[in-house]
Design a protein around this motif. Structure first.
Motif, mmCIF file in Angstrom:
data_model
loop_
_atom_site.group_PDB
_atom_site.id
_atom_site.type_symbol
_atom_site.label_atom_id
_atom_site.label_comp_id
_atom_site.label_asym_id
_atom_site.label_seq_id
_atom_site.Cartn_x
_atom_site.Cartn_y
_atom_site.Cartn_z
ATOM 1 N N MET A 20 0.853 -1.187 0.000
ATOM 2 C CA MET A 20 0.000 0.000 0.000
ATOM 3 C C MET A 20 0.890 1.239 0.000
ATOM 4 O O MET A 20 1.772 1.364 0.847
ATOM 5 N N GLU A 21 0.636 2.129 -0.956
ATOM 6 C CA GLU A 21 1.471 3.326 -1.090
ATOM 7 C C GLU A 21 0.619 4.581 -1.030
ATOM 8 O O GLU A 21 -0.513 4.595 -1.493
ATOM 9 N N ARG A 22 1.199 5.639 -0.471
ATOM 10 C CA ARG A 22 0.488 6.911 -0.407
ATOM 11 C C ARG A 22 1.481 8.051 -0.269
ATOM 12 O O ARG A 22 2.472 7.934 0.440
ATOM 13 N N ARG A 23 1.191 9.130 -0.978
ATOM 14 C CA ARG A 23 1.945 10.381 -0.804
ATOM 15 C C ARG A 23 1.099 11.305 0.060
ATOM 16 O O ARG A 23 -0.109 11.401 -0.124
ATOM 17 N N GLY A 24 1.736 11.966 0.965
ATOM 18 C CA GLY A 24 1.036 12.886 1.860
ATOM 19 C C GLY A 24 2.021 13.901 2.403
ATOM 20 O O GLY A 24 2.991 14.268 1.734
ATOM 21 N N SER A 25 1.778 14.294 3.642
ATOM 22 C CA SER A 25 2.680 15.268 4.255
ATOM 23 C C SER A 25 2.706 15.090 5.761
ATOM 24 O O SER A 25 1.824 14.476 6.350
ATOM 25 N N VAL A 26 3.749 15.636 6.340
ATOM 26 C CA VAL A 26 3.886 15.692 7.788
ATOM 27 C C VAL A 26 4.093 17.159 8.136
ATOM 28 O O VAL A 26 4.790 17.887 7.427
ATOM 29 N N THR A 27 3.431 17.624 9.191
ATOM 30 C CA THR A 27 3.556 19.015 9.620
ATOM 31 C C THR A 27 4.476 19.078 10.825
ATOM 32 O O THR A 27 4.222 18.446 11.850
ATOM 33 N N LEU A 28 5.545 19.839 10.688
ATOM 34 C CA LEU A 28 6.528 20.019 11.754
ATOM 35 C C LEU A 28 6.757 21.504 11.949
ATOM 36 O O LEU A 28 7.019 22.216 10.973
ATOM 37 N N ALA A 29 6.634 21.973 13.165
ATOM 38 C CA ALA A 29 6.823 23.394 13.497
ATOM 39 C C ALA A 29 5.975 24.287 12.590
ATOM 40 O O ALA A 29 6.426 25.330 12.132
ATOM 41 N N THR A 65 9.124 11.297 15.269
ATOM 42 C CA THR A 65 8.870 9.936 15.727
ATOM 43 C C THR A 65 7.736 9.356 14.898
ATOM 44 O O THR A 65 6.674 9.974 14.779
ATOM 45 N N PHE A 66 7.958 8.193 14.316
ATOM 46 C CA PHE A 66 6.960 7.534 13.488
ATOM 47 C C PHE A 66 6.199 6.525 14.333
ATOM 48 O O PHE A 66 6.795 5.682 14.998
ATOM 49 N N GLY A 67 4.877 6.623 14.318
ATOM 50 C CA GLY A 67 4.023 5.672 15.019
ATOM 51 C C GLY A 67 3.217 4.870 14.011
ATOM 52 O O GLY A 67 2.677 5.425 13.060
ATOM 53 N N THR A 68 3.151 3.568 14.187
ATOM 54 C CA THR A 68 2.431 2.719 13.242
ATOM 55 C C THR A 68 0.980 2.521 13.672
ATOM 56 O O THR A 68 0.644 2.626 14.849
ATOM 57 N N GLU A 69 0.139 2.246 12.692
ATOM 58 C CA GLU A 69 -1.247 1.846 12.936
ATOM 59 C C GLU A 69 -1.663 0.995 11.751
ATOM 60 O O GLU A 69 -1.158 1.148 10.650
ATOM 61 N N PHE A 70 -2.571 0.081 12.012
ATOM 62 C CA PHE A 70 -3.071 -0.772 10.940
ATOM 63 C C PHE A 70 -4.448 -1.267 11.341
ATOM 64 O O PHE A 70 -4.638 -1.698 12.474
ATOM 65 N N ASN A 71 -5.395 -1.194 10.440
ATOM 66 C CA ASN A 71 -6.756 -1.634 10.716
ATOM 67 C C ASN A 71 -6.915 -3.059 10.195
ATOM 68 O O ASN A 71 -6.970 -3.285 9.001
#
Length: 86
Positions: A20-29, A65-71
């Motif tokens: 599963m692939e996805r492009r997105g973004s992360v918001t920092l500061a 810090t990367f946190g995982t989740e999976f449904n």
């Protein structure tokens, strides 16, 4: 915080491996940074191996810090339908 929890991933299935692939973004500061994630789930010996690959799509170095989740509640018929709808 990232926006990966709310968007659709592009799935592909090869044998016992779901990618599963996805492009997105992360918001920092307060600034958004482009990021892509590839999640790979592979059936192995009565279990499941998960792999995560994160790619910084921007120029600025990122530290978070990367946190995982999976449904795991998706049914087999729903998964097949999702792959057919691509």
């Amino acid at each position: 915080a990232g926006d990966f929890y709310s968007g659709a991933y592009r799935p592909s299935l090869k044998g016992d491996t779901l990618r599963m692939e996805r492009r997105g973004s992360v918001t920092l500061a307060g600034r958004k940074h482009p990021l892509s994630i590839t999640k790979t789930a592979e059936a192995i010996d009565g279990g499941l191996r998960m792999r995560y690959h994160l790619r910084n799509e921007g120029r600025a170095p990122l530290a978070f810090t990367f946190g995982t989740e999976f449904n795991f509640s998706i049914g087999a018929s729903d998964a097949a339908k999702a792959l057919e709808e691509r």
